[in-house]
Design an enzyme around this catalytic site. Structure first.
Site, PDB file in Angstrom:
ATOM      1  N   ASP A  44       8.988  -1.938  -3.994  1.00  0.00           N
ATOM      2  CA  ASP A  44       9.319  -3.407  -3.808  1.00  0.00           C
ATOM      3  C   ASP A  44       7.957  -4.062  -3.970  1.00  0.00           C
ATOM      4  O   ASP A  44       7.950  -5.346  -4.110  1.00  0.00           O
ATOM      5  CB  ASP A  44       9.907  -3.923  -2.540  1.00  0.00           C
ATOM      6  CG  ASP A  44       9.344  -3.471  -1.466  1.00  0.00           C
ATOM      7  OD1 ASP A  44       8.588  -2.851  -1.369  1.00  0.00           O
ATOM      8  OD2 ASP A  44       9.907  -3.947  -0.045  1.00  0.00           O
ATOM      9  N   GLU A 115      12.009   1.303   5.138  1.00  0.00           N
ATOM     10  CA  GLU A 115      10.664   1.228   6.033  1.00  0.00           C
ATOM     11  C   GLU A 115      11.425   1.369   7.442  1.00  0.00           C
ATOM     12  O   GLU A 115      12.340   0.502   7.748  1.00  0.00           O
ATOM     13  CB  GLU A 115       9.912  -0.119   5.771  1.00  0.00           C
ATOM     14  CG  GLU A 115       9.258  -0.017   4.216  1.00  0.00           C
ATOM     15  CD  GLU A 115       8.537  -1.280   4.139  1.00  0.00           C
ATOM     16  OE1 GLU A 115       8.267  -2.143   4.856  1.00  0.00           O
ATOM     17  OE2 GLU A 115       8.222  -1.558   2.906  1.00  0.00           O
ATOM     18  N   GLU A 182       1.924   5.562   4.899  1.00  0.00           N
ATOM     19  CA  GLU A 182       0.944   4.527   4.398  1.00  0.00           C
ATOM     20  C   GLU A 182       0.050   3.887   5.351  1.00  0.00           C
ATOM     21  O   GLU A 182       0.485   3.424   6.213  1.00  0.00           O
ATOM     22  CB  GLU A 182       1.824   3.389   3.703  1.00  0.00           C
ATOM     23  CG  GLU A 182       0.820   2.442   2.930  1.00  0.00           C
ATOM     24  CD  GLU A 182       1.576   1.304   2.164  1.00  0.00           C
ATOM     25  OE1 GLU A 182       3.004   1.415   1.983  1.00  0.00           O
ATOM     26  OE2 GLU A 182       1.020   0.429   1.566  1.00  0.00           O
TER      27      GLU A 182
HETATM   28  O1  KIV Z   1       6.558  -0.766  -2.882  1.00  0.00           O
HETATM   29  C1  KIV Z   1       5.692   0.118  -3.011  1.00  0.00           C
HETATM   30  O2  KIV Z   1       5.128   0.329  -4.200  1.00  0.00           O
HETATM   31  C2  KIV Z   1       5.637   1.225  -2.002  1.00  0.00           C
HETATM   32  C3  KIV Z   1       4.431   2.474  -2.279  1.00  0.00           C
HETATM   33  C4  KIV Z   1       3.202   1.502  -1.787  1.00  0.00           C
HETATM   34  C5  KIV Z   1       4.747   3.592  -1.461  1.00  0.00           C
HETATM   35  O3  KIV Z   1       6.260   1.504  -1.092  1.00  0.00           O
END
Ligand code: KIV
Length: 278
Positions: A44, A115, A182
């Site tokens: 996202d 998430e 992350e």
């Molecule tokens: O949205 C994204 O690109 C992500 C990555 C940074 C893991 O969640």
């Protein structure tokens, strides 16, 4: 050969590092797939790097489905993971299953990513029960930017690090097939990686994870402004684009482009007859 959940699990077991990159369109996905990347994530982050928003919060399910479908058409072998955007899974388990289903049915993804830890375990279980693989995401989870007060490294205190480890074990128990870690200290990511049987894929989480993921605009030098410490620029594609675009402008202005080799023509007799008629 199409990469699957089993491929990623096998890579963890054999110590073969998992490579994942973000992509948001067909052409980029095809190039990455041809290079042999194991997995492509339609993050996202598309809200920021493709749509110009300040953060990922405005991204909609329709945005995600549209870009996921484009990437899926270009990803023959890579395992395609699509992000569930903000508010597509937080409100109810039912929402979560319906929206995950759209990313698979309409977007052609092989898995979805969401998430959170303990608070989303019910959603993870329900989505997995609907036969959809789920990748979890812990640490600096960008959809919680307003709670964190900015994009800040997470899990630095003993209590926060313990919570991350607990969450990692819970999402694994709930059925997640992998987890993105992350923005957390490398030592904590390494402990989590050793404790889990599912693969960990790090971004700003050090070298001890089972794999790595980067946003492609960051790693190819397409983004400007602040670059986070964890980003390595593997190429300067932005500079090449600027050079090519500037040359196009100056050659078009001067008339050097298009040259004879870029131009179609007809037999001179046709032209002569047309001239006579005019
Ligand atoms: O949205 C994204 O690109 C992500 C990555 C940074 C893991 O969640």
């Amino acid at each position: 050969m199409k990469n699957t959940v089993s491929t990623l699990l096998g890579q963890k077991q054999s110590g073969d590092k998992i490579t994942m990159l973000t992509a948001y369109d067909y052409t980029t996905a095809r190039i990455m797939d041809e290079c042999g990347v194991n997995s492509i994530l339609i993050g996202d982050s598309l809200g920021m790097v493709m749509l110009g928003y300040e953060n990922t919060l405005p991204v909609t399910m329709d945005d995600m489905v549209h870009h996921t479908a484009a990437v899926s058409r270009g990803a023959e072998n890579a395992f395609v993971v699509a992000d569930m955007p903000f508010m597509s899974y937080q409100v109810s388990v039912e929402d979560a299953v319906i929206n995950a289903g759209r990313l698979i049915k309409e977007g052609g993804a092989n898995a979805v990513k969401l998430e959170g830890g303990a608070e989303v375990c019910a959603q993870i279980k329900a989505i997995v029960n609907a036969s959809i693989p789920v990748v979890a995401h812990l640490g600096l989870t960008p959809q919680s930017v307003n709670v964190f007060g900015g994009f800040k490294v997470q899990g630095k205190s003993l209590g926060k690090a313990k919570k991350l480890i607990e969450d990692a074990l819970l999402i694994q128990e709930a059925g997640a097939c992998a987890v993105v870690l992350e923005g957390i200290p490398a030592q904590i990511a390494e402990i989590i990686t050793k404790k889990l049987f599912i693969p960990t894929i790090g971004i700003g989480a050090g070298n001890g994870c089972d794999g790595q993921v980067l946003v492609y605009q960051d790693m190819l030098g397409l983004t400007t402004g602040h670059t986070p410490k964890f980003v390595k620029r593997f190429a300067e594609v932005g500079a090449l684009m600027r050079q090519g675009i500037s040359e196009y402008i100056s050659e078009t202005k001067s008339g050097a482009f298009p040259a004879a080799e870029h131009t179609y023509s007809v037999d001179e007799n046709v032209v002569n007859e047309l001239m006579e008629e005019c």
